[in-house]
Design a protein around this motif. Structure first.
Motif, mmCIF file in Angstrom:
data_model
loop_
_atom_site.group_PDB
_atom_site.id
_atom_site.type_symbol
_atom_site.label_atom_id
_atom_site.label_comp_id
_atom_site.label_asym_id
_atom_site.label_seq_id
_atom_site.Cartn_x
_atom_site.Cartn_y
_atom_site.Cartn_z
ATOM 1 N N ALA A 174 -15.014 -33.783 -16.678
ATOM 2 C CA ALA A 174 -14.076 -32.981 -15.900
ATOM 3 C C ALA A 174 -12.904 -33.805 -15.369
ATOM 4 O O ALA A 174 -11.982 -33.253 -14.778
ATOM 5 N N GLN A 175 -12.934 -35.123 -15.567
ATOM 6 C CA GLN A 175 -11.766 -35.933 -15.208
ATOM 7 C C GLN A 175 -11.018 -36.384 -16.457
ATOM 8 O O GLN A 175 -10.029 -37.098 -16.364
ATOM 9 N N ILE A 225 -5.673 -24.328 -20.950
ATOM 10 C CA ILE A 225 -5.957 -22.899 -20.875
ATOM 11 C C ILE A 225 -5.232 -22.268 -19.683
ATOM 12 O O ILE A 225 -4.690 -21.173 -19.780
ATOM 13 N N VAL A 255 -12.361 -32.485 -20.638
ATOM 14 C CA VAL A 255 -12.559 -31.116 -20.137
ATOM 15 C C VAL A 255 -11.429 -30.738 -19.176
ATOM 16 O O VAL A 255 -10.951 -29.595 -19.186
ATOM 17 N N LEU A 256 -10.968 -31.703 -18.376
ATOM 18 C CA LEU A 256 -9.825 -31.431 -17.490
ATOM 19 C C LEU A 256 -8.602 -31.056 -18.318
ATOM 20 O O LEU A 256 -7.909 -30.073 -18.024
ATOM 21 N N GLN A 260 -8.471 -29.768 -21.299
ATOM 22 C CA GLN A 260 -8.636 -28.443 -21.903
ATOM 23 C C GLN A 260 -8.474 -27.337 -20.866
ATOM 24 O O GLN A 260 -7.910 -26.282 -21.160
ATOM 25 N N ALA A 261 -8.966 -27.597 -19.657
ATOM 26 C CA ALA A 261 -8.822 -26.606 -18.591
ATOM 27 C C ALA A 261 -7.347 -26.419 -18.238
ATOM 28 O O ALA A 261 -6.878 -25.287 -18.052
ATOM 29 N N LEU A 262 -6.591 -27.513 -18.159
ATOM 30 C CA LEU A 262 -5.158 -27.420 -17.868
ATOM 31 C C LEU A 262 -4.440 -26.661 -18.979
ATOM 32 O O LEU A 262 -3.535 -25.860 -18.734
#
Lengths: 289, 289
Positions: free
Chosen positions: B146-147, B157, B150-151, B153-155
């Motif tokens: 998440a750092q 989306i 995954v972070l 990819q989240a940004l």
């Protein structure tokens, strides 16, 4: 300490460790969803790690990252399990599931990041020999992966479209992967960190894990949805084979009791020091949530 | 060895290691899907691990599990990225994506198990000091989580529903997580395993990763879908901010060329021994797939 107090104390420590780990993370919805998914769990796996460590003379500080790790892996599996493409559950622990509260993309990513967090925790600050820490990482990867938890979940999903209901042997194999593997890893963490023989804890945890699943099947029939915090009787409505559908309610209760006795017997080498774990086994089949 | 030959040789070794690792796995659709997702990748990250290891005197056998690990993590991220709830792509490397060929549940589980496999590989048989192997596990968890990835990819989306297109700084930060973190980890694997200073490889990989993403944005505009094996111009159609939308095609090309020079300069301490990595950087912006 009695089991409910010991469990509450373990949950408190593990939650604090997870909060500390997530504290420096970027303030994104995916991180909020991770915190949400980690909150409110029963904490049985983390408790097993801490108890198993204490039983083998491993300091609590040295075992805490492993306890937090298994709770992160467990939380990831629940978030992904609840997704529409999987079990399609909208309620968990009395709260909306992650994809309901946020959305599917956030739930997939939060689950992914929780798995990663689990492995990160294992390497961060566990004291003791590096080789033992590597053995823990390796064991958790095996327990969580396509030969363990993911295999169990895949079998579970395949069963829904299978031509015939699963046999008792197949359900047992499925459970050994889906919930058993993480429970066994948790109980073995103590002897692995201590460099001791993991066989007694493995026997204990295998029996405990199976009893736990049988209790879950019984609860799905008899439980109060309010107290359980999730929808019940989904398996029965779907005509899915469970321990109860095979053994009947009374037969399932008997099997669970026999497994608890087996779990208690496995703890004999530890004498009175294992009384909290003995009590944990008895609570697992007496629980109502 | 020239870069295309060196890359092909690395891909061959990594694919063989992954096949060997998956060989004893239960014969389930999720395992078939894992094999499918691992096949046919460019293999750049695994190549970087092997090359970075060679540059630091680490035997190829000792680095191979790390090369296989990063390809497994990369493959997991692609499978989840392609899901309907994420980028909703039905074509990857010229083949149907995993959720199209199987279904969403299998794609979620295969991705999950590929991540787990990555961490398992890192602990299996890497030679060398246990502490260095733990540093690799820890680094990969940070890069993938998440750092990191995954972070990113989240940004990515979140950007699709944001009120305004992302700025150049925001796209650069997003890329550093989404594709940069794994590329940096791959390049640093050599010095980490050798116990050497990772700073030169980090500088090289940061510039390489950014050049790689800019080349990807250029390819999305100019590329041939047939050769790329995936749908193109999705970003442009969606009105998404990219390096090309900010800098224009020529500006993006110039920026990528400057980054390649920066990457080559970072390799100066290694002299002629780093010629394959220098060539790799030049190929990254010349590629047509």
């Amino acid at each position: 300490m009695m089991f409910p107090q010991a469990l509450a104390a373990a949950v408190g420590k593990v939650q604090a460790r997870l909060a500390q780990e997530l504290f420096p993370f970027d303030d994104q919805p995916v991180v909020h969803a991770m915190r949400y998914a980690l909150a409110g769990g029963k904490g049985l796996r983390g408790f097993l790690v801490l108890e198993s460590a204490a039983l083998h003379g491993v300091p609590a500080d040295a075992a805490l990252p492993a306890a937090a790790a298994v709770e992160a892996i467990h939380a990831y599996s629940l978030v992904h399990d609840d997704l529409p493409a999987m079990d399609d559950d909208d309620l968990r622990r009395g709260q909306p599931t992650v994809h309901v509260k946020w959305d599917e993309a956030t739930a997939i990513l939060a689950g992914d990041a929780l798995q990663t967090l689990g492995f990160q925790l294992l390497t961060d600050s566990v004291l003791g020999a590096a080789d033992r820490r590597l053995a823990l990482v390796s064991g958790l990867a095996r327990a969580a992966g396509a030969q363990g938890m993911v295999l169990g979940q895949a079998l579970d999903i395949a069963a829904e479209t299978a031509a015939r209901p699963l046999s008792l042997e197949e359900i047992t194999a499925l459970q050994a992967g889906k919930t058993g593997a993480l429970i066994v890893w948790s109980a073995e963490a103590g002897p692995v960190l201590a460099g001791a023989d993991p066989a007694p804890m493995r026997r204990y945890a295998k029996a405990l894990g199976l009893a736990f699943q049988i209790a879950d099947d019984i609860l799905d029939i008899e439980g109060d949805p309010e107290r359980a915090g999730k929808r019940l009787q989904k398996d029965m409505v779907a005509g899915k084979a469970t321990f109860v559908s095979h053994l009947g309610l009374e037969g399932a209760r008997q099997r669970a009791r026999a497994l608890v006795e087996e779990a208690e017997a496995a703890l004999a080498p530890f004498g009175d020091r294992a009384r909290t774990l003995r009590e944990a086994a008895r609570f697992v089949i007496a629980r109502d949530m």
